[in-house]
Design a protein around this motif. Structure first.
Motif, PDB file in Angstrom:
ATOM      1  N   ASP A   1       0.809  -1.219   0.000  1.00 29.80           N
ATOM      2  CA  ASP A   1       0.000   0.000   0.000  1.00 29.80           C
ATOM      3  C   ASP A   1       0.842   1.269   0.000  1.00 29.80           C
ATOM      4  OD1 ASP A   1      -2.380  -1.300  -0.227  1.00 29.80           O
ATOM      5  OD2 ASP A   1      -2.922  -1.159   1.882  1.00 29.80           O
ATOM      6  N   TRP A   2       1.563   1.475  -1.104  1.00 31.70           N
ATOM      7  CA  TRP A   2       2.223   2.750  -1.379  1.00 31.70           C
ATOM      8  C   TRP A   2       1.738   3.216  -2.747  1.00 31.70           C
ATOM      9  CZ3 TRP A   2       5.566   2.619  -5.680  1.00 31.70           C
ATOM     10  CH2 TRP A   2       5.957   1.341  -6.101  1.00 31.70           C
ATOM     11  N   SER A   3       1.881   4.491  -3.016  1.00 37.49           N
ATOM     12  CA  SER A   3       1.296   5.009  -4.251  1.00 37.49           C
ATOM     13  C   SER A   3       2.098   6.173  -4.804  1.00 37.49           C
ATOM     14  CB  SER A   3      -0.150   5.447  -4.010  1.00 37.49           C
ATOM     15  OG  SER A   3      -0.193   6.572  -3.136  1.00 37.49           O
ATOM     16  N   ILE A   4       1.796   6.486  -6.046  1.00 34.47           N
ATOM     17  CA  ILE A   4       2.277   7.703  -6.700  1.00 34.47           C
ATOM     18  C   ILE A   4       1.060   8.597  -6.860  1.00 34.47           C
ATOM     19  CG2 ILE A   4       3.285   8.687  -8.794  1.00 34.47           C
ATOM     20  CD1 ILE A   4       4.711   5.975  -9.202  1.00 34.47           C
ATOM     21  N   ALA A   5       1.131   9.813  -6.323  1.00 33.99           N
ATOM     22  CA  ALA A   5      -0.023  10.714  -6.328  1.00 33.99           C
ATOM     23  C   ALA A   5       0.314  11.992  -7.089  1.00 33.99           C
ATOM     24  CB  ALA A   5      -0.454  11.041  -4.899  1.00 33.99           C
ATOM     25  N   VAL A   6      -0.527  12.323  -8.051  1.00 33.80           N
ATOM     26  CA  VAL A   6      -0.309  13.513  -8.885  1.00 33.80           C
ATOM     27  C   VAL A   6      -1.618  14.282  -9.005  1.00 33.80           C
ATOM     28  CG1 VAL A   6       0.298  14.373 -11.184  1.00 33.80           C
ATOM     29  CG2 VAL A   6       1.513  12.400 -10.235  1.00 33.80           C
ATOM     30  N   ALA A   7      -1.574  15.571  -8.714  1.00 38.51           N
ATOM     31  CA  ALA A   7      -2.745  16.435  -8.884  1.00 38.51           C
ATOM     32  C   ALA A   7      -2.339  17.669  -9.666  1.00 38.51           C
ATOM     33  CB  ALA A   7      -3.319  16.847  -7.536  1.00 38.51           C
ATOM     34  N   LEU A   8      -3.293  18.212 -10.390  1.00 40.40           N
ATOM     35  CA  LEU A   8      -3.124  19.515 -11.024  1.00 40.40           C
ATOM     36  C   LEU A   8      -4.144  20.454 -10.415  1.00 40.40           C
ATOM     37  CD1 LEU A   8      -1.820  21.355 -13.178  1.00 40.40           C
ATOM     38  CD2 LEU A   8      -3.625  20.585 -14.760  1.00 40.40           C
ATOM     39  N   LEU A   9      -3.645  21.540  -9.801  1.00 37.52           N
ATOM     40  CA  LEU A   9      -4.531  22.566  -9.259  1.00 37.52           C
ATOM     41  C   LEU A   9      -4.789  23.630 -10.311  1.00 37.52           C
ATOM     42  CD1 LEU A   9      -3.128  23.464  -5.713  1.00 37.52           C
ATOM     43  CD2 LEU A   9      -4.669  21.595  -6.331  1.00 37.52           C
ATOM     44  N   SER A  10      -6.008  24.164 -10.310  1.00 40.43           N
ATOM     45  CA  SER A  10      -6.327  25.331 -11.107  1.00 40.43           C
ATOM     46  C   SER A  10      -7.076  26.299 -10.205  1.00 40.43           C
ATOM     47  CB  SER A  10      -7.202  24.948 -12.309  1.00 40.43           C
ATOM     48  OG  SER A  10      -7.530  26.097 -13.074  1.00 40.43           O
ATOM     49  N   GLY A  11      -6.510  27.468 -10.000  1.00 48.02           N
ATOM     50  CA  GLY A  11      -7.132  28.439  -9.105  1.00 48.02           C
ATOM     51  C   GLY A  11      -7.229  27.949  -7.678  1.00 48.02           C
ATOM     52  N   GLY A  12      -6.288  27.129  -7.248  1.00 45.97           N
ATOM     53  CA  GLY A  12      -6.253  26.625  -5.878  1.00 45.97           C
ATOM     54  C   GLY A  12      -7.109  25.402  -5.629  1.00 45.97           C
ATOM     55  N   GLU A  13      -7.831  24.912  -6.653  1.00 45.64           N
ATOM     56  CA  GLU A  13      -8.690  23.747  -6.497  1.00 45.64           C
ATOM     57  C   GLU A  13      -8.167  22.598  -7.357  1.00 45.64           C
ATOM     58  OE1 GLU A  13     -11.364  23.266  -4.547  1.00 45.64           O
ATOM     59  OE2 GLU A  13     -11.109  25.246  -3.665  1.00 45.64           O
ATOM     60  N   PRO A  14      -8.219  21.365  -6.856  1.00 41.08           N
ATOM     61  CA  PRO A  14      -7.792  20.235  -7.688  1.00 41.08           C
ATOM     62  C   PRO A  14      -8.673  20.105  -8.933  1.00 41.08           C
ATOM     63  CG  PRO A  14      -7.979  19.583  -5.376  1.00 41.08           C
ATOM     64  CD  PRO A  14      -8.613  20.938  -5.503  1.00 41.08           C
ATOM     65  N   LEU A  15      -8.012  20.016 -10.080  1.00 38.72           N
ATOM     66  CA  LEU A  15      -8.703  19.858 -11.355  1.00 38.72           C
ATOM     67  C   LEU A  15      -8.551  18.437 -11.882  1.00 38.72           C
ATOM     68  CD1 LEU A  15     -10.139  21.089 -13.867  1.00 38.72           C
ATOM     69  CD2 LEU A  15      -7.868  21.809 -14.661  1.00 38.72           C
ATOM     70  N   LEU A  16      -7.365  17.873 -11.705  1.00 41.97           N
ATOM     71  CA  LEU A  16      -7.075  16.493 -12.068  1.00 41.97           C
ATOM     72  C   LEU A  16      -6.445  15.797 -10.874  1.00 41.97           C
ATOM     73  CD1 LEU A  16      -5.330  16.904 -15.556  1.00 41.97           C
ATOM     74  CD2 LEU A  16      -7.637  16.017 -15.163  1.00 41.97           C
ATOM     75  N   GLY A  17      -6.724  14.522 -10.714  1.00 43.08           N
ATOM     76  CA  GLY A  17      -6.094  13.753  -9.646  1.00 43.08           C
ATOM     77  C   GLY A  17      -5.871  12.321 -10.073  1.00 43.08           C
ATOM     78  N   PHE A  18      -4.673  11.812  -9.793  1.00 43.38           N
ATOM     79  CA  PHE A  18      -4.305  10.435 -10.106  1.00 43.38           C
ATOM     80  C   PHE A  18      -3.604   9.819  -8.903  1.00 43.38           C
ATOM     81  CE2 PHE A  18      -4.573  12.772 -13.977  1.00 43.38           C
ATOM     82  CZ  PHE A  18      -5.064  11.895 -14.930  1.00 43.38           C
ATOM     83  N   VAL A  19      -4.049   8.651  -8.493  1.00 39.67           N
ATOM     84  CA  VAL A  19      -3.384   7.892  -7.438  1.00 39.67           C
ATOM     85  C   VAL A  19      -3.161   6.492  -7.982  1.00 39.67           C
ATOM     86  CG1 VAL A  19      -3.539   6.956  -5.104  1.00 39.67           C
ATOM     87  CG2 VAL A  19      -4.435   9.247  -5.585  1.00 39.67           C
ATOM     88  N   HIS A  20      -1.906   6.137  -8.180  1.00 40.58           N
ATOM     89  CA  HIS A  20      -1.548   4.838  -8.751  1.00 40.58           C
ATOM     90  C   HIS A  20      -0.831   4.019  -7.695  1.00 40.58           C
ATOM     91  CE1 HIS A  20      -0.328   1.688 -11.347  1.00 40.58           C
ATOM     92  NE2 HIS A  20       0.876   2.142 -11.627  1.00 40.58           N
TER      93      HIS A  20
ATOM     94  N   ARG B   1      -3.358  -0.783  -9.226  1.00 45.98           N
ATOM     95  CA  ARG B   1      -4.639  -0.074  -9.142  1.00 45.98           C
ATOM     96  C   ARG B   1      -4.393   1.380  -9.551  1.00 45.98           C
ATOM     97  NH1 ARG B   1      -9.490  -2.588  -8.159  1.00 45.98           N
ATOM     98  NH2 ARG B   1     -10.127  -1.361  -6.345  1.00 45.98           N
ATOM     99  N   PHE B   2      -5.288   1.914 -10.377  1.00 43.43           N
ATOM    100  CA  PHE B   2      -5.085   3.251 -10.920  1.00 43.43           C
ATOM    101  C   PHE B   2      -6.381   4.039 -10.772  1.00 43.43           C
ATOM    102  CE2 PHE B   2      -3.955   6.667 -13.628  1.00 43.43           C
ATOM    103  CZ  PHE B   2      -2.590   6.605 -13.877  1.00 43.43           C
ATOM    104  N   TYR B   3      -6.379   4.966  -9.814  1.00 44.19           N
ATOM    105  CA  TYR B   3      -7.532   5.826  -9.551  1.00 44.19           C
ATOM    106  C   TYR B   3      -7.312   7.168 -10.256  1.00 44.19           C
ATOM    107  CZ  TYR B   3      -8.102   2.647  -5.537  1.00 44.19           C
ATOM    108  OH  TYR B   3      -8.231   1.543  -4.724  1.00 44.19           O
ATOM    109  N   GLU B   4      -8.394   7.719 -10.796  1.00 45.77           N
ATOM    110  CA  GLU B   4      -8.246   9.040 -11.395  1.00 45.77           C
ATOM    111  C   GLU B   4      -9.576   9.785 -11.399  1.00 45.77           C
ATOM    112  OE1 GLU B   4      -8.274   9.249 -15.974  1.00 45.77           O
ATOM    113  OE2 GLU B   4      -7.160   7.405 -15.520  1.00 45.77           O
ATOM    114  N   ALA B   5      -9.471  11.105 -11.515  1.00 45.96           N
ATOM    115  CA  ALA B   5     -10.671  11.940 -11.581  1.00 45.96           C
ATOM    116  C   ALA B   5     -10.324  13.246 -12.262  1.00 45.96           C
ATOM    117  CB  ALA B   5     -11.238  12.212 -10.193  1.00 45.96           C
ATOM    118  N   ARG B   6     -11.359  13.809 -12.893  1.00 49.11           N
ATOM    119  CA  ARG B   6     -11.284  15.140 -13.484  1.00 49.11           C
ATOM    120  C   ARG B   6     -12.502  15.907 -13.010  1.00 49.11           C
ATOM    121  NH1 ARG B   6     -13.386  16.878 -18.491  1.00 49.11           N
ATOM    122  NH2 ARG B   6     -13.741  14.697 -19.068  1.00 49.11           N
ATOM    123  N   ALA B   7     -12.324  17.151 -12.635  1.00 45.88           N
ATOM    124  CA  ALA B   7     -13.433  17.945 -12.094  1.00 45.88           C
ATOM    125  C   ALA B   7     -14.633  17.915 -13.035  1.00 45.88           C
ATOM    126  CB  ALA B   7     -12.986  19.380 -11.855  1.00 45.88           C
TER     127      ALA B   7
END
Length: 276
Positions: A110-129, A135-141
């Protein structure tokens, strides 16, 4: 200064971003020994927390690739010296090259690589692999959350009794005391400790954990990627008063937090501040 980015514009860089994260995982995996001690060189950072050559390799690789992918975005990560220039940017990469380094060291998956892109201080993209379990989790606003390409959603549980709760024991005990009514404490279902904070939140998003509790001193890079995944799955990461987390501040450090489905948030907030 970078300009805000729309969710639709962000979608255009998602395929390249997925590829970069999987390539980064391929740099870390040769150092990981399932059930055993890592092959990587280890040293201690200021404060005593461990870092490995795998952390540094992944961080360096992602900084190069993501900066080329979106040159106008600033950068904040666990393994790169902070640069206050990010405070003047609307677009900011938030990266944890290996979230759960101690798990990585000891052979826990249970370790991961976590990447987010903020736009205007809010997460716009998020990836947790999670490379060890692929397992590859992701989301887009505004576009929902997925795990391995399949839509995910938070648990529909509407009461704390019977909730699957993960987090530090003192916070779990406080939640139990605060939710006790007429001398009867709720029964929580034990959940095995999840060393990666990003994965703990992602598992709330996919509905296998009902309440994730987070002790103080988490950093932006521990949270931002999983936060947008949870938001898009029907939940939130919030402070103990229910207010949402805020990112890209001068000090990217947070107090105690909760990660829950919207349907449980008020009960958790009430229990932790003594109102339940």
């Amino acid at each position: 200064m970078s300009a805000p980015m729309s969710s639709e514009a962000a979608q255009a860089i998602v395929p390249a971003l997925r590829e970069a994260i999987r390539e980064a995982a391929s740099l870390a995996l040769p150092f990981f020994q399932a059930g055993g001690h890592t092959r990587a060189k280890i040293w201690s950072k200021a404060g005593g927390s461990p870092v490995t050559e795998a952390d540094v390799a992944v961080d360096t690789f992602l900084k190069i690739r993501l900066s080329a992918l979106l040159p106008e975005a600033a950068w904040l990560s666990e393994e790169t010296s902070d640069d206050s220039v990010r405070l003047g940017h609307d677009l900011v990469w938030i990266v944890d090259p290996i979230d759960g380094t101690r798990a990585f060291l000891s052979g826990h998956p249970d370790w991961s690589i976590a990447v987010a892109l903020l736009s205007g201080g809010e997460p716009l993209l998020g990836f947790v692999h999670a490379p060890a379990t692929d397992r590859f989790y992701e989301a887009r606003a505004g576009a929902g959350a997925t795990c391995d390409g399949r839509p995910i959603a938070v648990s529909a549980l509407g009461a704390l009794d019977g909730a699957r709760v993960a987090g530090p024991k003192p916070m779990i005990d406080k939640l139990s005391r605060g939710a006790t009514q007429n001398g009867t404490a709720p029964t929580f279902v034990p959940v095995e400790r999840v060393p990666s904070l990003a994965l703990r939140i992602a598992r709330v998003a996919e509905g296998v954990i009902d309440v994730g509790l987070i002790s103080q001193d988490a950093r932006d890079w521990d949270l931002a990627a999983a936060d947008i995944i949870l938001r898009e799955a029907g939940g939130s990461v919030s402070m103990l008063d229910g207010q949402p987390t805020r990112y890209n501040r001068p000090e990217p450090i947070h107090g105690a937090l909760i990660a829950t489905a919207h349907g449980l948030r008020d009960q958790v907030v009430g229990a932790l501040d003594g109102r339940a």
